[in-house]
Motif scaffolding. Structure first.
Motif, mmCIF file in Angstrom:
data_model
loop_
_atom_site.group_PDB
_atom_site.id
_atom_site.type_symbol
_atom_site.label_atom_id
_atom_site.label_comp_id
_atom_site.label_asym_id
_atom_site.label_seq_id
_atom_site.Cartn_x
_atom_site.Cartn_y
_atom_site.Cartn_z
ATOM 1 N N SER A 210 34.390 -40.342 3.515
ATOM 2 C CA SER A 210 34.608 -41.782 3.361
ATOM 3 C C SER A 210 33.313 -42.455 2.921
ATOM 4 O O SER A 210 32.222 -42.092 3.363
ATOM 5 C CB SER A 210 35.092 -42.383 4.679
ATOM 6 N N GLY A 211 33.467 -43.403 2.013
ATOM 7 C CA GLY A 211 32.292 -44.115 1.525
ATOM 8 C C GLY A 211 31.448 -43.321 0.558
ATOM 9 O O GLY A 211 30.339 -43.720 0.224
ATOM 10 N N LYS A 212 31.955 -42.183 0.084
ATOM 11 C CA LYS A 212 31.181 -41.325 -0.831
ATOM 12 C C LYS A 212 30.978 -42.039 -2.163
ATOM 13 O O LYS A 212 31.901 -42.622 -2.711
ATOM 14 C CB LYS A 212 31.946 -40.001 -1.039
ATOM 15 N N LYS A 213 29.782 -42.018 -2.670
ATOM 16 C CA LYS A 213 29.471 -42.616 -3.965
ATOM 17 C C LYS A 213 29.060 -41.537 -4.948
ATOM 18 O O LYS A 213 28.448 -40.535 -4.558
ATOM 19 C CB LYS A 213 28.321 -43.627 -3.827
ATOM 20 N N LEU A 214 29.387 -41.747 -6.206
ATOM 21 C CA LEU A 214 28.984 -40.790 -7.231
ATOM 22 C C LEU A 214 27.476 -40.905 -7.469
ATOM 23 O O LEU A 214 26.893 -41.973 -7.326
ATOM 24 C CB LEU A 214 29.725 -41.058 -8.540
ATOM 25 N N SER A 215 26.846 -39.791 -7.826
ATOM 26 C CA SER A 215 25.415 -39.797 -8.127
ATOM 27 C C SER A 215 25.184 -40.559 -9.430
ATOM 28 O O SER A 215 26.105 -40.725 -10.241
ATOM 29 C CB SER A 215 24.907 -38.357 -8.282
ATOM 30 N N LEU A 219 27.779 -40.945 -12.517
ATOM 31 C CA LEU A 219 28.219 -42.254 -12.997
ATOM 32 C C LEU A 219 27.959 -42.406 -14.490
ATOM 33 O O LEU A 219 28.810 -42.925 -15.236
ATOM 34 C CB LEU A 219 27.485 -43.366 -12.226
ATOM 35 N N LEU A 347 36.106 -36.806 -3.185
ATOM 36 C CA LEU A 347 36.940 -38.011 -3.167
ATOM 37 C C LEU A 347 38.407 -37.617 -3.331
ATOM 38 O O LEU A 347 38.714 -36.608 -3.977
ATOM 39 C CB LEU A 347 36.557 -38.938 -4.329
ATOM 40 N N GLU A 351 41.851 -41.665 -5.866
ATOM 41 C CA GLU A 351 40.706 -42.525 -6.141
ATOM 42 C C GLU A 351 40.040 -42.152 -7.460
ATOM 43 O O GLU A 351 39.597 -43.012 -8.214
ATOM 44 C CB GLU A 351 39.705 -42.431 -4.984
ATOM 45 N N GLN A 355 39.311 -44.219 -11.425
ATOM 46 C CA GLN A 355 38.045 -44.309 -12.161
ATOM 47 C C GLN A 355 38.105 -43.630 -13.519
ATOM 48 O O GLN A 355 37.342 -43.969 -14.427
ATOM 49 C CB GLN A 355 36.915 -43.702 -11.329
#
Length: 426
Positions: A210-215, A219, A347, A351, A355
């Protein structure tokens, strides 16, 4: 393709084409690719098919020169199952002994003749693995002097016995392989027990955070893919690539691989964009998403290998089935390579699809394994886990009106292409 010898239905000789080929990766303690177990399963061809799976292996070994072992395993080692009859046979000239590990089970009938023959093969440079070891029986002890790898199945392992045996085998200088490792927790547990190698698809299972962001690099690649699939002009795409020097260099290296098949060397980004075209550029950006973590020291090579193999196999299948529709092959490649992005990014697939915009057919395939592309993806997944899923392959092939020999030919081509790409990608 593999040449067929004449077939006597009264005999137990396998018609060499009528088998499924599975290739399961073995990873080392750093989760880098070490080898593959090659799994051959007889296709159901009616009552005359009474050959055992090991008999199928023996037949394939006999035709390994035509099959092209190096195309199937690349630079890795190949673990091939053999039985007592195979060991006593005279087919060993077909196998590259430096590339192949002969795998036997602990309950094989180890007669004095078989043991002597194994010792002779070891003397010639062949190596053996002992599979499904569950206890230190007299039979196991008699085989151990010829054994380099001991394989233990995690699915039906008795933990106290495992903890007792593993150190003893290590003390005897044996390399330990944990089979059927299906979760990251199992991998960590086997790591603690001192296992050297790990076989299973734990590395392809997504760990949703949860809350994982792409590097930043991921991106940048995603934004570039959006430009490529939109109506952005080539100058805008080049400008975006140049913002990230490592991205530009890696892209130029990738597009000069033999797998691209460009007739001339591509030396500039404008050349890459012009010569490759949008479709091919999108493909290499997708591959770079998987290659990027490996460049940062994370062992994602097996996932890159699996994703590129799936993508290429689905593309080849689609081209075979719908040869007049190039766009269908392109979509199939995208489905194959995107099918592991939930693992890559950590992810949920839903989700990811918000994107990376995709058409409904791709979303149906990725989310529900439905539709034409979903059926192709399911077939690829069944081949990866042919031991448990082989019963699903034949009905799918009937639906697709495809033969087993055509399938194996496409598999081998996908293995070879993927191996070529991965060499250049990291």
């Amino acid at each position: 393709m593999i040449d067929l010898s004449s077939h006597d239905s009264a005999s137990k000789n396998l018609r060499v084409r009528e088998f499924y080929l599975g290739r399961q990766p073995l990873l080392d303690r750093n989760q880098a690719l070490f080898g593959y177990e090659l799994l051959f399963r007889n296709a159901p061809i009616g009552p005359a098919n009474v050959t055992s799976d090991l008999g199928a292996t023996a037949s394939v070994i006999a035709h390994a020169a035509q099959l092209g072992m190096e195309k199937v395993i690349g630079d890795a080692l190949g673990f091939v199952n053999v039985d007592a009859d195979t060991i006593m046979s005279d087919i060993w000239g077909f196998l590259p002994k430096e590339k192949v590990i002969l795998e036997i089970t602990e309950n094989m009938d180890a007669t004095p003749e078989v043991l002597a023959r194994m010792a002779e093969l070891v003397e010639q440079g062949f190596r053996f693995a002992l599979d499904d070891v569950t206890a230190e029986t007299g039979q196991v002890q008699s085989l151990l002097p010829m054994i380099e790898y001991v394989k233990m199945n995690m699915r039906n392992a008795d933990l106290p016995a495992l903890m007792r045996m593993a150190p003893r085998f290590k003390q005897d200088g044996k390399k330990l392989v944990a089979e059927k490792v299906e979760t990251r927790d199992e991998f960590k547990h086997c790591l603690d027990l001192g296992f050297d190698f790990f076989q299973g698809y734990y590395f392809a299972k997504p760990i949703i955070m949860s809350g994982k962001k792409l590097s930043p690099s991921q991106l940048a690649l995603m934004e570039l893919m959006t430009l490529v699939t939109s109506d952005a002009d080539n100058v805008e795409i080049e400008r975006a690539i140049k913002k990230d020097v490592s991205l530009a260099l890696n892209l130029l290296r990738l597009v000069n691989t033999p797998a691209v098949g460009a007739r001339q060397r591509i030396d500039s980004l404008s050349q890459a964009v012009t010569i490759l075209g949008r479709r091919q550029l999108q493909r290499w950006l997708q591959i770079m998403l998987y290659a990027e973590p490996a460049k940062r020291g994370h062992s994602m090579t097996p996932l890159l290998m699996l994703a590129t193999t799936r993508g290429r196999l689905l593309e080849l299948l689609a081209h075979k089935l719908r040869p007049k529709h190039q766009h269908v092959s392109d979509i199939a490649f995208t489905v194959g390579i995107m099918s592991l992005m939930d693992t890559l990014f950590g992810l949920p697939m839903e989700e990811i699809l918000t994107q990376i915009p995709v058409i409904d057919e791709v979303a149906e395939a990725l989310m529900h394994r439905q539709g034409f592309f979903g059926e192709l993806l399911q077939l690829a997944e069944c081949l990866e886990q042919v031991e448990e899923m082989d019963h699903k392959i034949d009905p799918t092939l009937r639906d697709l009106e495809m033969s087993t020999d055509e399938l194996v030919e496409l598999e081998v081509a996908a293995f070879e292409w993927s191996d070529n790409v991965v060499r250049y990608a990291i």
